[in-house]
Design a protein around this motif. Structure first.
Motif, PDB file in Angstrom:
ATOM      1  N   MET A   1      40.821  27.142  47.163  1.00  0.00           N
ATOM      2  CA  MET A   1      41.628  26.869  45.979  1.00  0.00           C
ATOM      3  C   MET A   1      42.701  27.912  46.084  1.00  0.00           C
ATOM      4  N   THR A   2      44.043  27.544  45.737  1.00  0.00           N
ATOM      5  CA  THR A   2      45.010  28.465  45.977  1.00  0.00           C
ATOM      6  C   THR A   2      45.443  28.800  44.524  1.00  0.00           C
ATOM      7  N   VAL A   3      46.022  29.843  44.017  1.00  0.00           N
ATOM      8  CA  VAL A   3      46.443  30.290  42.961  1.00  0.00           C
ATOM      9  C   VAL A   3      47.885  30.209  42.888  1.00  0.00           C
ATOM     10  N   ASP A   4      48.493  29.658  41.856  1.00  0.00           N
ATOM     11  CA  ASP A   4      49.879  29.611  41.570  1.00  0.00           C
ATOM     12  C   ASP A   4      50.248  30.748  41.017  1.00  0.00           C
ATOM     13  N   ARG A   5      50.778  31.771  41.491  1.00  0.00           N
ATOM     14  CA  ARG A   5      50.724  33.109  40.722  1.00  0.00           C
ATOM     15  C   ARG A   5      52.127  33.211  39.974  1.00  0.00           C
ATOM     16  N   HIS A   6      53.093  32.126  40.276  1.00  0.00           N
ATOM     17  CA  HIS A   6      54.124  31.870  39.246  1.00  0.00           C
ATOM     18  C   HIS A   6      53.735  31.445  37.872  1.00  0.00           C
ATOM     19  N   VAL A  24      44.456  44.340  35.238  1.00  0.00           N
ATOM     20  CA  VAL A  24      43.635  44.173  34.075  1.00  0.00           C
ATOM     21  C   VAL A  24      42.880  42.604  33.812  1.00  0.00           C
ATOM     22  N   LEU A  25      43.956  41.577  33.884  1.00  0.00           N
ATOM     23  CA  LEU A  25      43.498  40.445  33.731  1.00  0.00           C
ATOM     24  C   LEU A  25      42.462  40.090  34.491  1.00  0.00           C
ATOM     25  N   LEU A  26      42.437  40.336  35.758  1.00  0.00           N
ATOM     26  CA  LEU A  26      41.325  39.768  36.922  1.00  0.00           C
ATOM     27  C   LEU A  26      39.911  40.721  36.326  1.00  0.00           C
ATOM     28  N   LEU A  27      40.299  42.044  36.092  1.00  0.00           N
ATOM     29  CA  LEU A  27      39.073  42.618  35.852  1.00  0.00           C
ATOM     30  C   LEU A  27      38.327  42.139  34.530  1.00  0.00           C
ATOM     31  N   ILE A  40      34.329  45.520  45.822  1.00  0.00           N
ATOM     32  CA  ILE A  40      34.986  44.283  46.158  1.00  0.00           C
ATOM     33  C   ILE A  40      36.563  44.770  46.994  1.00  0.00           C
ATOM     34  N   THR A  41      36.921  45.613  46.437  1.00  0.00           N
ATOM     35  CA  THR A  41      38.303  45.911  47.077  1.00  0.00           C
ATOM     36  C   THR A  41      38.099  46.993  48.185  1.00  0.00           C
ATOM     37  N   ARG A  42      36.841  47.382  48.358  1.00  0.00           N
ATOM     38  CA  ARG A  42      36.612  48.503  49.292  1.00  0.00           C
ATOM     39  C   ARG A  42      37.453  49.810  49.157  1.00  0.00           C
ATOM     40  N   PRO A  68      42.298  41.009  46.643  1.00  0.00           N
ATOM     41  CA  PRO A  68      40.634  40.740  46.833  1.00  0.00           C
ATOM     42  C   PRO A  68      40.096  40.384  45.445  1.00  0.00           C
ATOM     43  N   LEU A  69      40.592  41.052  44.397  1.00  0.00           N
ATOM     44  CA  LEU A  69      40.114  40.641  43.149  1.00  0.00           C
ATOM     45  C   LEU A  69      40.306  39.386  42.869  1.00  0.00           C
ATOM     46  N   GLU A  70      41.595  39.053  43.212  1.00  0.00           N
ATOM     47  CA  GLU A  70      41.978  37.601  42.882  1.00  0.00           C
ATOM     48  C   GLU A  70      40.927  36.800  43.434  1.00  0.00           C
ATOM     49  N   LYS A  71      40.683  36.589  44.563  1.00  0.00           N
ATOM     50  CA  LYS A  71      39.906  36.024  45.329  1.00  0.00           C
ATOM     51  C   LYS A  71      38.586  35.852  44.907  1.00  0.00           C
ATOM     52  N   HIS A  72      37.979  36.854  44.518  1.00  0.00           N
ATOM     53  CA  HIS A  72      36.606  37.215  43.908  1.00  0.00           C
ATOM     54  C   HIS A  72      36.631  36.258  42.730  1.00  0.00           C
TER      55      HIS A  72
END
Length: 94
Positions: A1-6, A24-27, A40-42, A68-72
Protein backbone atom coordinates in the motif's frame (compact mmCIF):
# COMPACT_ATOMS: atom_id res chain seq x y z
CA UNK A 1 0.00 0.00 0.00
CA UNK A 2 1.33 3.41 -0.87
CA UNK A 3 0.51 6.68 0.81
CA UNK A 4 -0.79 9.62 -1.17
CA UNK A 5 1.08 12.23 0.84
CA UNK A 6 -0.59 15.02 -1.10
CA UNK A 7 -3.98 14.16 0.40
CA UNK A 8 -3.06 12.37 3.62
CA UNK A 9 -1.03 15.18 5.15
CA UNK A 10 -3.66 17.90 4.81
CA UNK A 11 -5.73 19.81 7.34
CA UNK A 12 -9.52 19.74 7.02
CA UNK A 13 -9.38 23.16 5.36
CA UNK A 14 -6.92 21.88 2.72
CA UNK A 15 -3.73 23.42 4.07
CA UNK A 16 -0.69 21.11 3.92
CA UNK A 17 0.76 19.91 7.22
CA UNK A 18 4.24 20.82 8.35
CA UNK A 19 6.65 17.96 9.03
CA UNK A 20 6.01 18.56 12.76
CA UNK A 21 2.27 18.11 12.23
CA UNK A 22 2.88 14.99 10.14
CA UNK A 23 5.03 13.61 12.95
CA UNK A 24 2.35 14.23 15.57
CA UNK A 25 -0.35 12.74 13.33
CA UNK A 26 1.62 9.53 12.83
CA UNK A 27 2.31 9.21 16.55
CA UNK A 28 -1.38 9.72 17.33
CA UNK A 29 -2.74 7.38 14.67
CA UNK A 30 -0.15 4.75 15.54
CA UNK A 31 -0.76 5.21 19.26
CA UNK A 32 3.01 5.40 19.65
CA UNK A 33 4.88 6.72 22.64
CA UNK A 34 8.37 8.13 22.31
CA UNK A 35 10.06 4.82 23.13
CA UNK A 36 8.12 2.92 20.45
CA UNK A 37 8.73 5.69 17.91
CA UNK A 38 12.44 5.65 18.74
CA UNK A 39 12.61 1.89 18.24
CA UNK A 40 10.80 2.08 14.88
CA UNK A 41 12.97 4.92 13.59
CA UNK A 42 16.19 3.62 15.16
CA UNK A 43 16.97 6.88 16.89
CA UNK A 44 17.28 7.62 20.57
CA UNK A 45 14.16 8.35 22.62
CA UNK A 46 15.71 11.76 23.36
CA UNK A 47 15.61 12.58 19.64
CA UNK A 48 11.89 11.79 19.48
CA UNK A 49 11.25 13.85 22.61
CA UNK A 50 13.12 16.77 21.05
CA UNK A 51 10.65 16.89 18.16
CA UNK A 52 7.73 16.76 20.61
CA UNK A 53 8.81 19.87 22.50
CA UNK A 54 6.57 22.90 21.83
CA UNK A 55 9.68 25.03 21.31
CA UNK A 56 10.68 22.83 18.36
CA UNK A 57 7.53 23.44 16.28
CA UNK A 58 9.52 25.27 13.62
CA UNK A 59 12.16 22.54 13.34
CA UNK A 60 11.75 20.23 10.34
CA UNK A 61 11.35 16.54 11.15
CA UNK A 62 13.69 14.47 9.03
CA UNK A 63 12.23 12.17 6.38
CA UNK A 64 14.48 9.50 7.90
CA UNK A 65 12.18 9.67 10.93
CA UNK A 66 8.86 10.29 9.18
CA UNK A 67 9.05 7.51 6.57
CA UNK A 68 9.65 4.58 8.99
CA UNK A 69 6.82 5.86 11.20
CA UNK A 70 4.56 6.22 8.18
CA UNK A 71 5.38 2.67 7.03
CA UNK A 72 4.74 1.26 10.49
CA UNK A 73 1.38 3.03 10.81
CA UNK A 74 0.17 2.04 7.36
CA UNK A 75 1.35 -1.57 7.74
CA UNK A 76 -0.57 -1.75 11.01
CA UNK A 77 -3.71 -0.18 9.49
CA UNK A 78 -3.51 -2.60 6.56
CA UNK A 79 -3.21 -5.52 8.97
CA UNK A 80 -6.21 -4.34 10.98
CA UNK A 81 -8.30 -3.86 7.84
CA UNK A 82 -7.29 -7.30 6.56
CA UNK A 83 -8.28 -8.98 9.81
CA UNK A 84 -11.64 -7.25 9.55
CA UNK A 85 -12.11 -8.76 6.09
CA UNK A 86 -11.23 -5.74 3.96
CA UNK A 87 -8.87 -5.74 1.01
CA UNK A 88 -7.35 -2.29 0.66
CA UNK A 89 -6.66 -1.10 -2.87
CA UNK A 90 -5.36 2.23 -4.16
CA UNK A 91 -7.98 4.74 -5.22
CA UNK A 92 -8.56 4.76 -8.96
CA UNK A 93 -7.54 8.03 -10.55
CA UNK A 94 -9.98 9.32 -13.17
Amino acid sequence: MTVDRHTFYRHADGRPMTSQEQFVLLLEIGNLDYNAAAEITRVSPATILTYRKPSMKSRQVSQAILRPLEKHVFDRLTEIAGRAGYDLKPKKVA
